[in-house]
Design an enzyme around this catalytic site. Structure first.
Site, mmCIF file in Angstrom:
data_model
loop_
_atom_site.group_PDB
_atom_site.id
_atom_site.type_symbol
_atom_site.label_atom_id
_atom_site.label_comp_id
_atom_site.label_asym_id
_atom_site.label_seq_id
_atom_site.Cartn_x
_atom_site.Cartn_y
_atom_site.Cartn_z
ATOM 1 N N ARG A 15 21.710 -22.820 26.603
ATOM 2 C CA ARG A 15 21.190 -22.235 25.362
ATOM 3 C C ARG A 15 21.084 -20.712 25.397
ATOM 4 N NH1 ARG A 15 15.970 -25.632 24.653
ATOM 5 N NH2 ARG A 15 16.479 -26.298 26.765
ATOM 6 N N GLU A 151 8.367 -38.197 31.534
ATOM 7 C CA GLU A 151 9.198 -37.272 30.769
ATOM 8 C C GLU A 151 9.169 -37.648 29.290
ATOM 9 O OE1 GLU A 151 10.792 -34.452 32.150
ATOM 10 O OE2 GLU A 151 9.344 -35.119 33.621
ATOM 11 N N SER A 402 21.575 35.493 27.519
ATOM 12 C CA SER A 402 21.958 34.328 26.729
ATOM 13 C C SER A 402 23.468 34.165 26.672
ATOM 14 C CB SER A 402 21.444 34.495 25.292
ATOM 15 O OG SER A 402 20.039 34.516 25.315
#
Ligand code: UD1
Ligand code: CA
Length: 453
Positions: A15, A151, A402
């Site tokens: 699943r 079960e 910069s």
């Protein structure tokens, strides 16, 4: 007490609809089987046998270094058959503890309780559920002693109303299991050899069963689907968040933190919303983490502040550093105390010295930056020539203007200044100014072009 742990992990996990074996799917960043192995190891000196089947090779590979033994169950003929595969690994006089690779949140303390209860015979772990559908029911007699497990598929309507269910986890003397398991029958609704049938067998031999009831259903919940995986993930995260708050951490919203590994925090740490902590992360006293940050395998010392939307991975950060917003510290980054790495700055294999600043829009890779250095906006260490990586070394007190490109390998001396917009390809000595850009020309009387008619 000699304890032999058997972990069932042979099932397919249909699943999950996944190519990955179910027990390798993670909860809280750790494969489910890894969590179960850790819970078992918490018991101390135990031997662990993992029963593998579907995806056996992948499971074996993933846990090759974890000190567990593997036995293969080539056909999944039932839980009793699965445990029987491990009989050759049972040690003399051992108590066997059966766990499940897809019941990931089981706690060591609960297992200790169960083992204690199993001193005179089998003990099983049960839990009371509002909706017991699908589980094996615990049947007790008028004196409340456990008689059998039935079960769902074999149960009549009366038994189906029982809300105490079998978690599957049990502890029993190994010699009894070694005798009983090979004698199980598969004459039941599923045609399987049920481990649960050892309970009725024990009763028939006048060996009393002790039932231990778990109080947290999440602790014994199994994962069969992605939805159940997600549910347990949330349960674990809620637990972790609570533990952090109990330890004195401020979580601005405990529902919006994810810890996928171990997070350790000093005093008065504060964590804003939507942060993910992956692997081993430690935060010193007074560390503040802004919203939307991802921290993986890193250490941040006391007083450091990480602003919003920053990513830190495999990095070591000193005290009172400031990081972000929008900073990315990649593996091998080391910040000394008081360093600042600001917005849109990426660092990699970079050591940034005491109090140095890289505040805006830079890439600093394969670099050694001294103390008190200021790296201007837009500076790039050009560390890659298309084939090899090279190093940039910047001395104490240097000032990088910069938009500089530092073409590695290159060294900038202590106290040197780099003019903005320079492309530096040669060493700059201490205290020198280097300017490496086109000289400015001003043309007076310049006429702009006009549109042709
Ligand atoms: C089992 C119990 C049931 C209990 C429930 C709790 C039995 C007969 N029933 O039922 O009482 O309420 O767990 O979740 O034990 N596995 C193997 N090899 C096999 C069969 C199973 O390794 O041949 C592993 C599976 O991968 C799984 C676990 O054992 O991790 C449980 O098996 P599963 O078939 O899911 O048992 P349930 O029918 O849920
Ligand atoms: Ca089943």
């Amino acid at each position: 007490m000699t304890i032999d742990v058997v972990i069932l992990a042979a099932g397919k996990g249909t699943r999950m609809r996944s190519d990955l074996p179910k027990v390798l799917h993670p909860i809280g960043g750790v494969p489910m089987l890894g969590r179960v192995i850790n819970a078992a190891k918490g018991l101390g000196d135990v031997s662990i046998t993992v029963v593998i089947g579907h995806g056996a090779e992948l499971v074996r590979e993933r846990f090759a270094d974890s000190g567990v033994q593997f036995v293969e169950q080539t056909e999944q003929l039932g839980t009793g058959h699965a445990v029987a595969q491990a009989i050759p690994n049972f040690r003399e006089g051992a108590t066997v503890l059966v766990l499940y690779g897809d019941v990931p949140l089981v706690k060591t303390a609960t297992l200790q309780d169960l083992l204690q209860a199993s001193e005179n015979g089998p003990a099983l772990l049960s839990v009371v559920m509002d909706d017991p559908k699908g589980y094996g029911r615990i049947v007790r007699d008028s004196l409340n002693a456990v008689q059998a497990i039935v079960e769902e598929k074999d149960a009549d309507n009366a038994i189906r109303t029982i809300r105490e269910i079998n978690t599957g986890i049990l502890a029993a003397p190994g010699n009894l299991l070694a005798q009983w398991l090979p004698e199980l029958s598969n004459d039941n609704a599923q045609g399987e050899y049920y481990l649960t049938d050892v309970i009725a067998r024990s009763v028939s031999e006048n060996i009393a069963i002790t039932g231990v009831i778990a109080d947290d259903p999440f602790e014994v919940a199994g994962v069969n689907s992605r939805a159940q995986q997600a549910e347990l993930e949330r349960a674990l995260q809620a637990d972790t968040a609570n533990a952090l708050m109990t330890a004195g951490v401020t979580l601005l919203d405990p529902a919006r933190i994810d810890v996928r590994g171990n997070l350790t925090c000093g005093a008065d740490v504060s964590i804003d919303i939507n942060c993910i902590f992956d692997g081993e992360v430690s935060l010193g006293d007074n560390v503040q983490i802004g919203p939307n940050c991802l921290l993986k395998n890193c250490q941040l010392a006391a007083g450091t502040v990480v602003e919003a939307n920053s990513i830190i991975e495999d990095a070591i950060v000193g005290e009172t550093c400031t990081i972000g917003p929008f900073a990315r510290l990649r593996p091998g980054t080391e910040l000394a105390n008081g360093a600042k790495v600001g917005n849109f700055v990426e660092t990699k294999k970079a050591r940034i010295g005491l109090g140095s600043k890289v505040n805006h829009l830079s890439y600093i890779g394969d670099a050694e930056v001294g103390e008190g250095v200021n790296i201007g906006a837009g500076t790039i260490t050009c560390n890659y020539d298309g084939v090899n990586k090279s190093k940039t070394v910047i001395g104490d007190g240097a000032f990088i203007g910069s938009n500089s490109a530092l073409v590695a390998p290159v060294e900038i001396g202590a106290g040197a200044t780099i003019g903005a917009g320079s492309t530096i390809t040669h060493e700059v000595s201490a205290d020198e100014l280097a300017v490496a850009r086109g000289k400015q020309r001003n043309i007076s009387g310049w006429q702009r072009p006009t549109k042709k008619s």
